[in-house]
Design an enzyme around this catalytic site. Sequence first.
Site, PDB file in Angstrom:
ATOM      1  N   CYS A  82      35.949  38.936  35.439  1.00 40.29           N
ATOM      2  CA  CYS A  82      37.175  38.802  36.244  1.00 40.29           C
ATOM      3  C   CYS A  82      36.850  38.826  37.741  1.00 40.29           C
ATOM      4  O   CYS A  82      36.390  39.845  38.268  1.00 40.29           O
ATOM      5  CB  CYS A  82      38.118  39.947  35.867  1.00 40.29           C
ATOM      6  SG  CYS A  82      39.540  40.147  36.947  1.00 40.29           S
ATOM      7  N   CYS A  97      38.718  41.480  39.772  1.00 37.86           N
ATOM      8  CA  CYS A  97      38.176  42.813  39.440  1.00 37.86           C
ATOM      9  C   CYS A  97      36.926  43.106  40.270  1.00 37.86           C
ATOM     10  O   CYS A  97      36.739  44.232  40.749  1.00 37.86           O
ATOM     11  CB  CYS A  97      37.833  42.904  37.956  1.00 37.86           C
ATOM     12  SG  CYS A  97      39.243  42.651  36.852  1.00 37.86           S
TER      13      CYS A  97
END
Length: 135
Positions: free
Chosen positions: A59, A62
């Site tokens: 991600c 993230c």
Amino acid sequence: MLLKNSTIILLLALFASCNSQNSSEKNLRPVKGMSFDDYLNHIKSNNKLVLVDFNATWCGPCKLLKPVVDSQIKKNADKVDLFDIDVDLSPVVATAMNMKGSPLLLLYKDGKEVWRTTGLIDEEDLADKINQFDN
């Protein structure tokens, strides 16, 4: 119909490639899988605030949020603990917590969720939330 099927196959292939991990990515934020009971026990047994970071190694947002979270944990080590959860390794917990997107941050005080946000947050806003509930 052929175009529609081709589009669906292409979207599935893109989704699969976004969710795949190679062995070097798995070492970026290693977290063991856990049950929902383990999760709740950790949250309830902590005397400090607990910041839970639901993330995934694949991600992009993230990865951008990680230094923000790490910095705030270092600055507030006396009042907040980090609980870092890789959603691919602990999907039961992510589902139970009604995770709709990543990254997801949850803040707990005295075993109760007091704040949550999905997506990126800047360091100042995260610091404000930690200070707001540290009383």
